[in-house]
Design an enzyme around this catalytic site. Structure first.
Site, PDB file in Angstrom:
ATOM      1  N   LYS A   1     -20.805 -20.145  -9.863  1.00 26.83           N
ATOM      2  CA  LYS A   1     -20.084 -20.062 -11.128  1.00 26.83           C
ATOM      3  C   LYS A   1     -18.634 -19.647 -10.885  1.00 26.83           C
ATOM      4  O   LYS A   1     -17.702 -20.196 -11.489  1.00 26.83           O
ATOM      5  CB  LYS A   1     -20.768 -19.038 -12.021  1.00 26.83           C
ATOM      6  CG  LYS A   1     -20.420 -19.175 -13.488  1.00 26.83           C
ATOM      7  CD  LYS A   1     -21.233 -20.291 -14.098  1.00 26.83           C
ATOM      8  CE  LYS A   1     -21.062 -20.357 -15.598  1.00 26.83           C
ATOM      9  NZ  LYS A   1     -22.028 -21.258 -16.217  1.00 26.83           N
TER      10      LYS A   1
ATOM     11  N   TYR B   1       0.870  -1.177   0.000  1.00 24.00           N
ATOM     12  CA  TYR B   1       0.000   0.000   0.000  1.00 24.00           C
ATOM     13  C   TYR B   1       0.906   1.225   0.000  1.00 24.00           C
ATOM     14  O   TYR B   1       1.986   1.217  -0.580  1.00 24.00           O
ATOM     15  CB  TYR B   1      -0.972  -0.076   1.189  1.00 24.00           C
ATOM     16  CG  TYR B   1      -2.183   0.807   1.003  1.00 24.00           C
ATOM     17  CD1 TYR B   1      -2.960   0.700  -0.157  1.00 24.00           C
ATOM     18  CD2 TYR B   1      -2.543   1.742   1.961  1.00 24.00           C
ATOM     19  CE1 TYR B   1      -4.070   1.512  -0.346  1.00 24.00           C
ATOM     20  CE2 TYR B   1      -3.651   2.550   1.784  1.00 24.00           C
ATOM     21  CZ  TYR B   1      -4.403   2.433   0.620  1.00 24.00           C
ATOM     22  OH  TYR B   1      -5.492   3.240   0.442  1.00 24.00           O
TER      23      TYR B   1
END
Length: 420
Positions: free
Chosen positions: A119, A64
């Site tokens: 899925k 970060y």
């Protein structure tokens, strides 16, 4: 100025059961408590896992701020670096508005979430693809296209899922035309790929050429149209011997049928050479193949007895086929369904993980019909010696997605539909 918009944690926090959001001390009676499917779905089926460790200040400064700023600036200076410096190259959006979910119909985006999560699990399990459910409150073609275009910078491909016809056709067409990443509607093309692979081997079993088959497709929605187009591209009905006849809820699609959608008109323009009229029974007389993509129990066994000798029947309505396998007459030589408890399951999971794996590996910019044909050929080729009981590999057989991905990669590279 002093801001008062943020409450403290002590003002707002209530202890809750993990994942459920139910406050402690409140007993809830769940009517599905004994259903293992509900137990499996508690908290959802997906989570985000980091690929890098954050074990201290140095790791944090690289993953970060401030390190991430340098990476972002590099992408701003050279946008193509997004493919190597982020997860975009392995990310697929599973985009749905919940208007045509499984056998449930228009149940909305919230109810579609478990299916889209499922899925995504299959994408990861079978293809190593990071897939993200994106269930949206959008009803119109324009809304769905706008959403697809807006989210595209995050993903290497978009898998459209459970969007009703005829809107799904135009949504896919427009998104593929306007984006530089592949757009694939699995309800259409996944089914078509597996059906073509299975039919290729079924035709070999009965000693008939694919080109000479007289094929009846019952159900001309998204899957039926895609299957018809892919079969036609593979040669069915193109040499004057075979044919493709579409049948919808009103009967055979023929030259005098009025007010047909463009996709249904395709069946009139490219098939039904004899301009046959009537319903399912009339369409099946003398046919070599029935592909059922409609609803449960709508076909009578005696109608199948009027098909050609060594007939092929794919009754793919799920979970209840158009006609049950045990009711087939003796002239039916090869049977397939969408179910796992009968031989020859026509299952989309044989196609979409490998198709996307191959496209992502070469940073494909579109999915072409040639890539779909290649995927079908790869699946058919995995069965060395087809028999009536085995015309398609099983979902858990090793190497299925790899074989499909290899062929999709090859064709994408040959066609040049890859990123610079």
């Amino acid at each position: 100025m002093t801001s008062t918009s943020h409450s403290t944690e002590t003002d707002t926090h209530t202890d809750t059961h993990t994942h459920t959001g139910i406050p402690d001390g409140i007993e809830m009676t769940d009517p599905y408590a004994d259903d293992p499917a509900f137990e499996l779905h508690q908290g959802g089926k997906l989570s985000i896992a980091s690929r890098v460790p954050i074990d201290g200040p140095e790791d944090l400064s690289l993953a970060y701020t401030p390190g991430v700023g340098r990476v972002s600036q590099a992408i701003a200076d050279e946008p193509s670096r997004v493919w190597s410096l982020t997860g975009r190259s392995n990310a697929v959006a599973v985009l749905s508005n919940g208007t045509a979910v499984l056998g449930l119909g228009d149940i909305g985006p919230e109810a579609a979430m478990p299916v889209m999560e499922g899925k995504a699990v299959l994408f990861k399990q079978f293809g190593g693809v990071d897939a993200y459910p994106v269930c949206v409150d959008a009803r119109t073609i324009d809304e769905m296209v706008a959403i697809g275009k807006a989210i595209a910078p995050t993903f290497g491909g978009i898998n459209l899922e459970d969007i009703k016809a005829p809107e799904c056709f135009e949504i896919e067409r427009r998104l593929q035309a306007e984006l530089d990443i592949p757009v694939f509607h699995d309800d259409q093309h996944g089914t078509a790929i597996v059906a073509l692979a299975a039919l290729t081997n079924a035709a070999a079993v009965v000693g008939k050429r694919l080109e000479e088959l007289r094929v009846v497709i019952v159900g001309t929605g998204a899957a039926g149209v895609a299957v018809a187009e892919l079969l036609h591209d593979a040669g069915v009905g193109q040499d004057g011997t075979g044919d493709i006849i579409g049948v919808d809820s009103r009967g055979i699609l023929h030259r005098e049928r009025e007010h047909l959608t463009p996709t249904k008109q395709w069946f009139v323009d490219n098939g039904n050479a004899d301009d046959r009229r009537g319903g399912v029974r009339e369409a099946l007389q003398g046919a070599d193949v029935l592909l059922g993509l409609s609803g449960p129990g709508i076909i009578e066994p005696e109608w199948l007895a009027e098909m050609a000798d060594d007939a092929i029947v794919f009754a793919m309505a799920n979970p209840t086929p158009e006609v049950m396998p045990e009711l087939m007459p003796p002239n039916v030589a090869v049977i397939a369904t969408g179910r796992s408890d009968y031989p020859n399951q026509i299952n989309n999971v044989l196609a979409f993980p490998g198709v996307f794996r191959g496209m992502l590996d070469v940073q494909a910019t579109k999915c072409t019909i040639e890539m779909k044909r290649a995927a079908a050929d790869a699946l058919a080729g995995l069965v060395d010696a087809p028999t009536a009981e085995r015309i398609i590999p099983g979902a858990f057989e090793p190497g299925v997605a790899d074989a499909v991905a290899d062929e999709v990669r090859r064709v994408a590279l040959v066609q040049g539909h890859v990123r610079g």
